[in-house]
Design a protein around this motif. Structure first.
Motif, short mmCIF file in Angstrom:
data_model
loop_
_atom_site.label_atom_id
_atom_site.label_comp_id
_atom_site.label_asym_id
_atom_site.label_seq_id
_atom_site.Cartn_x
_atom_site.Cartn_y
_atom_site.Cartn_z
N SER A 193 110.60 158.75 -52.61
CA SER A 193 109.69 158.04 -53.51
C SER A 193 109.14 156.76 -52.89
O SER A 193 108.21 156.16 -53.43
CB SER A 193 110.41 157.69 -54.82
OG SER A 193 111.50 156.81 -54.57
N TRP A 232 115.73 151.70 -56.12
CA TRP A 232 116.19 152.04 -57.46
C TRP A 232 117.50 151.32 -57.75
O TRP A 232 118.41 151.30 -56.94
CB TRP A 232 116.38 153.55 -57.60
CG TRP A 232 115.10 154.31 -57.45
CD1 TRP A 232 114.64 154.94 -56.33
CD2 TRP A 232 114.09 154.48 -58.44
NE1 TRP A 232 113.42 155.50 -56.56
CE2 TRP A 232 113.04 155.24 -57.86
CE3 TRP A 232 113.97 154.08 -59.78
CZ2 TRP A 232 111.90 155.60 -58.55
CZ3 TRP A 232 112.82 154.44 -60.47
CH2 TRP A 232 111.80 155.18 -59.86
N VAL A 238 111.84 156.47 -72.64
CA VAL A 238 112.13 156.63 -71.22
C VAL A 238 113.17 157.71 -70.97
O VAL A 238 113.27 158.24 -69.85
CB VAL A 238 112.60 155.28 -70.62
CG1 VAL A 238 114.01 154.94 -71.05
CG2 VAL A 238 112.49 155.31 -69.08
N ASP A 279 113.03 160.60 -72.01
CA ASP A 279 112.29 161.83 -71.77
C ASP A 279 112.98 163.03 -72.43
O ASP A 279 113.09 164.12 -71.85
CB ASP A 279 112.14 162.07 -70.27
CG ASP A 279 111.11 163.14 -69.93
OD1 ASP A 279 110.21 163.35 -70.77
OD2 ASP A 279 111.22 163.76 -68.86
N VAL A 298 119.12 155.96 -66.63
CA VAL A 298 117.82 155.37 -66.39
C VAL A 298 117.94 154.33 -65.29
O VAL A 298 118.87 153.50 -65.30
CB VAL A 298 117.25 154.74 -67.67
CG1 VAL A 298 115.94 154.01 -67.38
CG2 VAL A 298 117.03 155.82 -68.73
N ARG A 333 112.76 154.97 -64.98
CA ARG A 333 112.70 156.43 -64.87
C ARG A 333 114.09 157.02 -65.10
O ARG A 333 115.09 156.46 -64.66
CB ARG A 333 112.17 156.84 -63.50
CG ARG A 333 111.92 158.35 -63.37
CD ARG A 333 111.47 158.73 -61.97
NE ARG A 333 110.25 158.03 -61.57
CZ ARG A 333 109.66 158.21 -60.40
NH1 ARG A 333 110.20 159.06 -59.51
NH2 ARG A 333 108.56 157.55 -60.10
N TRP A 334 114.10 158.15 -65.78
CA TRP A 334 115.35 158.87 -66.02
C TRP A 334 115.63 159.80 -64.85
O TRP A 334 114.74 160.49 -64.35
CB TRP A 334 115.27 159.69 -67.30
CG TRP A 334 116.44 160.61 -67.51
CD1 TRP A 334 117.64 160.30 -68.07
CD2 TRP A 334 116.53 161.99 -67.13
NE1 TRP A 334 118.48 161.38 -68.08
CE2 TRP A 334 117.82 162.44 -67.51
CE3 TRP A 334 115.66 162.87 -66.52
CZ2 TRP A 334 118.25 163.74 -67.29
CZ3 TRP A 334 116.09 164.18 -66.29
CH2 TRP A 334 117.36 164.61 -66.68
#
Length: 315
Positions: free
Chosen positions: A102, A106, A119, A121, A130, A145-146
């Motif tokens: 990516s 993170w 979030v 999802d 997350v 992001r999950w």
């Protein structure tokens, strides 16, 4: 005594040349593995990260080695908006762990969002987690992001340097496949040049490559010979052009010339039995998992040589 030796050598020049001409290399099993104490040959297999090699603590910080593992320096490369790359730390105290796929850092979000936060999802707390992403060179990417599993590279991911060492093990690198004149099993002559060279193969002269994979990450390592140092067992040590030139009858009794890619020494000054030791230094460059690095490893091999004086009939 010195004058007599000179006369004997002169009288036996033809015989000495004959001994040298018949010295095509008799090759024993090449390589004796790593020399004692060479820690760079202590390779961990299986691709799993050994304890404390970059193991993150509860706060997500790296362990004692900063997440780099062993085997030389490691680099992480991020993508910029124009398609180029630039080097970034593989771990950042504020941003977390870098993921090549990516091109973002993170960090586990603490505390986790409420169960009704979009979030997730459609997932629930405890089903994955997350993470907050920050992407150098791509300011519009990242964010919350999950992930079902930690992002690639999080917590150090697989130990890439250890994978590189595993790849080195798969190469089965050897010391020099020693060719020598005078040949093994024969007897050389005092004062007559000694020639050495390395028999070519992927394991003795390279380059050669191998890969190792763990947790979906593959590291490919390529090894090339950096240097070969020859110790002739009489106090003489030389580093010669690699891989050296096999002896030919056309060289006669001329000493090896490094300028011509040849290797050896002018000759032994005393009768005796000697051991020629070749120490090969391999330079390894590895790439994988968004990182790259370099390491070195050594291998040794040996060959015996017997030196005598020319015996002239009637003397």
């Amino acid at each position: 005594m010195l004058n007599r030796r000179i006369r004997v050598l002169a009288a036996g020049t033809a015989l000495a040349l004959s001994l040298l001409v018949n010295s095509a290399a008799a090759v024993d099993g090449p390589g004796t593995g790593c020399p004692p104490g060479a820690t760079d040959c202590d390779v961990h297999s299986g691709g799993e990260k050994p304890p404390d090699w970059g193991k993150p603590g509860r706060d997500g910080k790296p362990g004692d080695d900063g997440g780099k593992g062993r085997g030389g320096s490691a680099k992480c490369m991020a993508r910029d908006g124009s398609g180029g790359t630039f080097e970034v730390p593989c771990h950042d105290e504020e941003s977390g762990w870098f993921d090549q796929s990516s091109s973002c850092y993170w960090r586990l979000l603490e505390p986790q969002p409420a169960a009704n936060d979009p979030v997730w999802d459609g997932h629930t707390p405890g089903d994955g987690a997350v993470y907050n992403g920050q992407c150098p060179g791509q300011p519009l990417a990242g964010g919350l992001r999950w992930f079902q599993n930690p992002p690639p590279g999080y917590g150090g991911g697989p130990n890439l340097a250890a994978l590189a060492e595993e790849a080195v093990t798969k190469m089965r690198l050897l010391g020099a496949d020693i060719g020598i004149a005078p040949k093994r099993g024969g007897t050389g002559t005092v004062g007559v040049p000694v020639w050495v060279w390395n028999g070519p193969s992927p394991q003795t002269t390279g380059p050669t490559s191998a890969s190792a994979t763990a947790l979906g990450v593959t590291v490919t390592a390529t090894a090339t010979v950096q240097n070969v140092v020859w110790n002739f067992g009489n106090g003489t040590t030389v580093s010669c052009p690699f891989p050296g030139t096999p002896y030919s009858a056309s060289f006669r009794l001329n000493p090896p010339s490094t300028a011509n890619g040849q290797c050896g020494m002018p000759g032994y000054s005393r009768v005796g039995e000697y051991t020629v030791t070749a120490t090969t230094t391999w330079a390894v460059h590895w790439v994988g998992g968004g990182q790259q690095g370099d390491l070195t490893t050594t291998r040794t091999s040996q060959a015996p040589v017997r030196i005598g004086e020319v015996q002239v009939v009637g003397q």
